[in-house]
Design an enzyme around this catalytic site. Sequence first.
Site, short mmCIF file in Angstrom:
data_model
loop_
_atom_site.label_atom_id
_atom_site.label_comp_id
_atom_site.label_asym_id
_atom_site.label_seq_id
_atom_site.Cartn_x
_atom_site.Cartn_y
_atom_site.Cartn_z
CB CYS A 175 2.38 -10.09 2.25
SG CYS A 175 0.73 -10.68 1.74
CG HIS A 191 -0.07 -6.36 2.77
ND1 HIS A 191 0.88 -7.00 2.03
CD2 HIS A 191 0.61 -5.62 3.70
CE1 HIS A 191 2.08 -6.64 2.46
NE2 HIS A 191 1.94 -5.82 3.48
CG HIS A 219 5.21 -4.90 5.07
ND1 HIS A 219 4.25 -4.41 4.22
CD2 HIS A 219 6.21 -3.97 5.07
CE1 HIS A 219 4.61 -3.23 3.74
NE2 HIS A 219 5.80 -2.95 4.24
#
Length: 294
Positions: free
Chosen positions: A200, A254, A266
């Site tokens: 991420c 995240h 993402h």
Amino acid sequence: MNECWVCAVSVAAVWTDPDAARLVDLPALDHPVQLEKWLGQLSFQERLALSTEKRIQTQLLYGESVIVEDVVGDWAKIIATSQPSQKDPRGYPGWVPLVQLSMREKPLARQFVRVTAREAWITELTGEPFLRVSFNTVFPCGLPHGKRMRVWTPHGWKLIGVSVVERLDEITNPNPLTVGSKFIGLPYLWGGMSAWGFDCSGFIYNLWKACGVLLPRDACDQAKTGRPVSRKQEEWQLGDLLFFSTNEDTIISHVGMYAGNGRMLHAPSTGKSVEQIDLTLSDYAEKLIKVRRV
């Protein structure tokens, strides 16, 4: 030692320590590295263990500079100087097989180019294929050679197509969302920093790197950059960074990028691929804890 070296393979994994690599990871330790073989033979559980067992820290791209602090057997303890991190003020620390590094030679150029394609081949001066490299690989460059350009590499002068690179001093109207859209469907890879897989924060780091902005490598550090923005969606702008936590102590776990109309771009997690989702309809909506504008 504190010597300057460079990555001498298309992509090198930076391991937590020399014991972190398993037998199944041997193709990732080779020179030349065998990325497709390595990723193709990893089971879901073996991929997941890269993160849950803290095996990989990050990755290096071909030609990326590192400081070699120590050599233990066949391994080098390094600092990735172009990847800012709170772990070390000089860059991102970890271990790399010594065979995947070479001593840095001074570039014989003042201009630099960056690979804009997902992947690109560099060739010998004769035109024979030499090495496939990733998006965002940076080279010192020389004069054009027809439809190709001379670039300086850890293996000397090579050629690359002018259509797959751009000069770093000619980046105009950067748009990280446009850059990121070409990777939709790319499988997630913990520690990933290349066109063979991103995690991420590696995804966000590389999208902004492509736009001439150097962010920290990890999400927890990225959450301290730029300026704060309200968590009210109506105040968000395209490209804002969205940070999430999956636990009660607000540790960031995240990061994604706001893509407009309530959507987020993402790299989600092991077993999934880069995607653009409706944030309001996802599990992430209740886990949002911070928004930052680069």
